[in-house]
Scaffold this motif. Structure first.
Motif, short mmCIF file in Angstrom:
data_model
loop_
_atom_site.label_atom_id
_atom_site.label_comp_id
_atom_site.label_asym_id
_atom_site.label_seq_id
_atom_site.Cartn_x
_atom_site.Cartn_y
_atom_site.Cartn_z
N ALA A 247 -3.93 6.94 -2.54
CA ALA A 247 -3.33 6.24 -2.55
C ALA A 247 -3.18 4.84 -3.38
O ALA A 247 -4.06 5.01 -4.43
N ALA A 248 -2.29 4.03 -3.44
CA ALA A 248 -2.70 2.96 -4.07
C ALA A 248 -2.18 1.69 -3.43
O ALA A 248 -1.48 1.52 -2.81
N GLU B 249 -6.65 7.74 1.12
CA GLU B 249 -6.02 6.68 1.67
C GLU B 249 -6.73 5.65 2.67
O GLU B 249 -6.87 4.89 3.37
N ALA B 250 -8.09 6.41 2.86
CA ALA B 250 -8.89 6.33 3.66
C ALA B 250 -9.73 4.16 3.18
O ALA B 250 -9.54 3.50 3.49
N GLY B 251 -9.59 5.20 1.79
CA GLY B 251 -9.68 3.43 0.85
C GLY B 251 -8.35 2.01 1.16
O GLY B 251 -8.92 0.90 1.40
N ALA B 252 -7.22 3.04 1.14
CA ALA B 252 -6.58 2.18 1.15
C ALA B 252 -6.21 1.43 2.84
O ALA B 252 -5.36 0.10 2.87
N VAL C 298 0.52 -1.44 0.16
CA VAL C 298 0.04 -0.45 0.21
C VAL C 298 0.99 1.41 0.36
O VAL C 298 1.67 1.48 0.75
N PHE C 299 0.29 2.05 -0.94
CA PHE C 299 1.26 3.14 -1.28
C PHE C 299 0.22 4.32 -0.52
O PHE C 299 -0.34 4.71 -0.94
N ARG C 300 0.78 5.44 0.25
CA ARG C 300 0.33 6.80 0.80
C ARG C 300 0.97 7.61 1.40
O ARG C 300 2.01 7.25 1.25
N GLY C 301 0.67 8.96 1.37
CA GLY C 301 1.29 9.61 2.32
C GLY C 301 1.28 10.36 1.24
O GLY C 301 2.41 11.35 1.31
N GLY C 302 1.24 10.59 -0.62
CA GLY C 302 2.84 11.41 -0.75
C GLY C 302 1.42 11.92 -2.58
O GLY C 302 -0.16 11.60 -2.65
N THR C 303 1.49 12.09 -3.85
CA THR C 303 0.76 12.08 -4.88
C THR C 303 0.65 10.97 -5.85
O THR C 303 2.13 10.39 -5.50
N THR D 214 0.90 -6.74 4.90
CA THR D 214 1.37 -5.86 4.24
C THR D 214 2.46 -4.64 3.93
O THR D 214 2.46 -3.98 5.30
N VAL D 215 2.71 -4.30 3.19
CA VAL D 215 4.11 -3.40 3.44
C VAL D 215 3.43 -2.49 2.99
O VAL D 215 2.90 -2.38 2.00
N VAL D 216 3.32 -1.21 4.20
CA VAL D 216 2.79 0.11 4.20
C VAL D 216 3.81 0.39 3.69
O VAL D 216 4.81 0.72 4.46
N ILE D 217 4.12 1.80 2.05
CA ILE D 217 4.79 2.83 2.04
C ILE D 217 3.87 3.68 2.23
O ILE D 217 3.38 4.46 1.35
N ASP D 218 4.87 4.89 3.21
CA ASP D 218 4.38 6.23 3.24
C ASP D 218 5.40 7.10 2.73
O ASP D 218 7.13 7.31 2.54
N LEU D 219 4.16 7.54 1.73
CA LEU D 219 5.64 8.11 0.58
C LEU D 219 5.79 9.56 1.23
O LEU D 219 6.84 9.79 0.56
N ARG D 220 5.29 10.10 2.27
CA ARG D 220 5.70 11.18 2.99
C ARG D 220 6.32 12.50 1.76
O ARG D 220 7.22 13.16 1.64
N GLY D 221 5.12 12.87 1.13
CA GLY D 221 4.80 13.69 -0.18
C GLY D 221 5.54 13.52 -1.38
O GLY D 221 5.79 14.48 -2.09
N ARG D 222 6.34 12.39 -1.66
CA ARG D 222 6.90 12.37 -2.77
C ARG D 222 5.86 11.64 -3.93
O ARG D 222 4.85 12.11 -3.10
N MET D 223 6.02 11.24 -4.70
CA MET D 223 5.97 11.08 -5.77
C MET D 223 5.04 9.22 -6.65
O MET D 223 6.62 8.66 -6.53
N LEU D 224 4.33 9.36 -6.36
CA LEU D 224 4.34 7.88 -7.09
C LEU D 224 3.76 7.83 -8.69
O LEU D 224 2.00 8.51 -8.64
N LEU D 225 4.37 6.92 -9.60
CA LEU D 225 3.59 7.11 -11.45
C LEU D 225 4.49 6.20 -11.62
O LEU D 225 4.71 4.89 -11.47
N PRO D 226 3.71 5.90 -12.65
CA PRO D 226 3.49 4.41 -13.63
C PRO D 226 5.06 4.82 -14.21
O PRO D 226 5.81 5.26 -14.66
N GLY D 227 5.42 3.40 -14.12
CA GLY D 227 7.25 3.38 -15.14
C GLY D 227 7.43 4.20 -16.40
O GLY D 227 6.48 4.14 -16.86
#
Length: 565
Positions: free
Chosen positions: A47-48, A61-64, A29-34, A72-85
């Protein structure tokens, strides 16, 4: 891998309602960022989630939180960015990976630096055999024409051969020329030029096919060489967030290497192996390409595209122009006649190939567009997704034809600023008017054309973040902020990110599998240390990839390091 049932609908851009998501605990689970999805239906999220290599949730984030289980490995993005490869739609990973183990001159910006590097390479690889390498930058030498005597000064006692950075020429010393039998009496080969000194003797620089006169004397590559090179290339690509590579000129040995790694489950990127065509042959080669397409399309490898060269490069005056180079009557050589181009493209299109054409000059671009129009007229309209790559110069009359013909404009955005190539070698030979419309990304976009992006590595840097910055600034990524070069050709951050993600996936017919953060698609994901939408465009190139996933498997980075553990 084909998607089934509701996953197909979601991957095609139809959003599933929240209650339709799986309630099973996610693996990540990725949360806490864009979460920048590259999905036009839902462009942003916070979140994703990923389960068994697929994206199973995109939302808030509530749904995630409901998908977090004990493992589950929860990754707090801390304001960072998740995007497609990132998807590099024009690159040379097999040959580039091999070159990583040779003498590399790409970073040497003066003659003294080049000679020092070559001397160092010769010292580190002693013997009487060939010294080979690549990457000398054309502007380093007057008229982009380094001499054999200069190379003799550091490698006098063994043959030496160095490909140019642009891949369209080579530099050979006297021993290498002698082994190849190149003398003053040697004629220029078809589609090539032997540069000569005032006496008519070969100077040491060889353009286009003339380089092959020496190259064919080099020790032959093996598919094992390419296997080792590909491992290096994929590691580099993963480190820079790339999960899909389009090899823009793959020969049989390269395709063997791809299939070997795929069969061993060692490919860490998706591969489109664009089959090399024979410049000296016509439609008679199509059955061979069809057979290879069947043989080398397996797993993560597809060999469903074919590569054609229309011309060379402007710097060496081997690009095909509509009007002559300044001060000459020379318009540059085309690799094929218009009739030959039309017939080959039409035959490849009829056989179901995606055609990928190298075209730099405006005449080469027009010939390519004309060939695609001829194929349409002969075969009818189909979802071909043909491409023209590089596109340094497009005549204004041809710009709208990309949209009209459905041809993808495959730019190398990193080239779109006024560097020494443009200032010293291009502008003087094409003049101010043509120089005012170089690399027209903005013009193609405004007329409805589709832009995809590639690096052409190892011609230039493979780092997508550097190229993305240039696309939105038209400035040297290593230089100071300032006004853009040819400001009308700037494109938006969203458009260039699309070119490197979802549009790149469409270019490879894999948009149902990857290219966006959409429920049901493969978890080809990257984490950046900064949100690109929240920083200055002049800081994009300094952003770093922290994590790269391919189908939910980490291929670069350390999950625990990102989590602060």
């Amino acid at each position: 891998m084909k998607l089934r049932g509701s996953l197909i609908a979601c991957a095609a851009g139809i959003a599933l309602p929240a209650h339709a998501q799986s309630a099973a605990p996610a693996d990540f689970v990725f949360r806490g960022g864009t979460v920048y999805t590259s999905d036009s239906a839902h462009p942003r999220a916070s979140a994703a989630a990923v389960t068994r290599g697929r994206i199973t949730y995109v939302g808030d984030e509530a749904g995630a939180a409901k998908l977090v289980g004990a493992k589950t490995v929860v990754i707090d993005l801390r304001g960072r960015m998740l995007l497609p490869g990132f998807e590099d739609s024009h690159v040379h990973p097999a040959s580039g990976g091999v070159a990583l183990g040779e003498c590399k001159l790409e970073l040497d910006t003066t003659r003294a630096m080049v000679l020092a590097k070559i001397a160092k390479c010769a010292h580190e690889t002693p013997g009487t055999g060939w010294l080979r390498g690549r990457g000398w930058q054309l502007p380093v030498f007057p008229h982009a024409n380094p001499s054999r005597q200069l190379l003799d000064s550091v490698v006098p006692d063994r043959p030496a051969y160095f490909r140019s950075a642009d891949g369209h020429g080579a530099w050979a010393n006297t021993k290498a020329l002698a082994i190849a039998g190149i003398t003053a009496a040697t004629p220029d080969p078809p589609r090539g030029r032997i540069e000569r000194d005032a006496s008519g003797a070969p100077s040491g620089t060889l353009r286009e096919s003339a380089a092959d006169l020496v190259a064919r004397k080099l020790p032959a590559r093996t598919w094992q060489d390419y296997v080792h090179g590909l491992r290096r290339a994929m590691a580099l690509a993963n480190r820079l967030g790339i999960t899909s590579l389009t090899d823009a000129d793959a020969d049989t040995l390269m395709m063997l290497a791809y299939v070997e790694l795929d069969s061993a489950s060692q490919l860490t990127t998706r591969i489109m192996a664009t089959q090399a065509t024979d410049a000296a042959a016509g439609v008679e080669q199509v059955p061979r390409l069809i057979a290879q397409r069947t043989r080398y399309t397996t797993g993560r490898v597809r060999a469903t595209a074919a590569k054609i060269y229309a011309d060379g490069v402007i710097e060496a005056k081997t690009a095909a122009l509509l009007e002559p180079y300044v001060g000459t009557t020379d318009r540059g050589p085309a690799e094929r006649t218009p009739a030959s181009m039309d017939s080959l493209v039409t035959a490849l299109d009829r056989a179901g190939f995606q055609v990928h054409i190298h075209a730099i000059g405006d005449r080469a671009v027009r010939m390519s567009l004309d060939a695609f129009a001829a194929a349409r007229a002969a075969n009818g309209v189909r979802d071909s997704r043909h491409q023209i790559a590089h596109l340094e110069m497009i005549d204004t009359l041809d710009v709208p034809r990309f949209a009209q013909l459905g041809v993808l404009a495959n730019f190398q955005p990193l080239w779109a600023y006024r560097d020494s190539y443009v200032h010293d070698l291009t502008e003087p030979v094409i003049g101010p008017e043509r120089s005012s419309r170089l690399y027209p990304l903005g013009s193609v976009a405004r007329t409805g054309g589709t832009i995809v992006a590639g690096s052409d590595w190892n011609v230039s840097s493979i780092n997508p973040l550097e190229a993305i910055q240039v696309a939105v600034t038209r400035r040297d990524p290593d230089g100071p902020p300032g006004p853009p070069w040819l400001p009308a050709e700037v494109v938006s951050l969203d458009r260039i990110l699309a070119a490197y993600t979802i549009v790149g996936a469409r270019a490879n017919f894999q948009e149902n599998e990857t290219g966006s953060i959409t429920v049901g698609k493969a978890a080809d994901l990257i984490v950046l240390d900064h949100d690109l939408t929240a920083i200055s465009p002049f800081e994009i190139h300094a952003t770093h990839v922290l994590l790269t996933m391919l189908e939910g498997r980490v291929v670069f980075g350390d999950v625990n390091a990102i989590r602060g553990r």
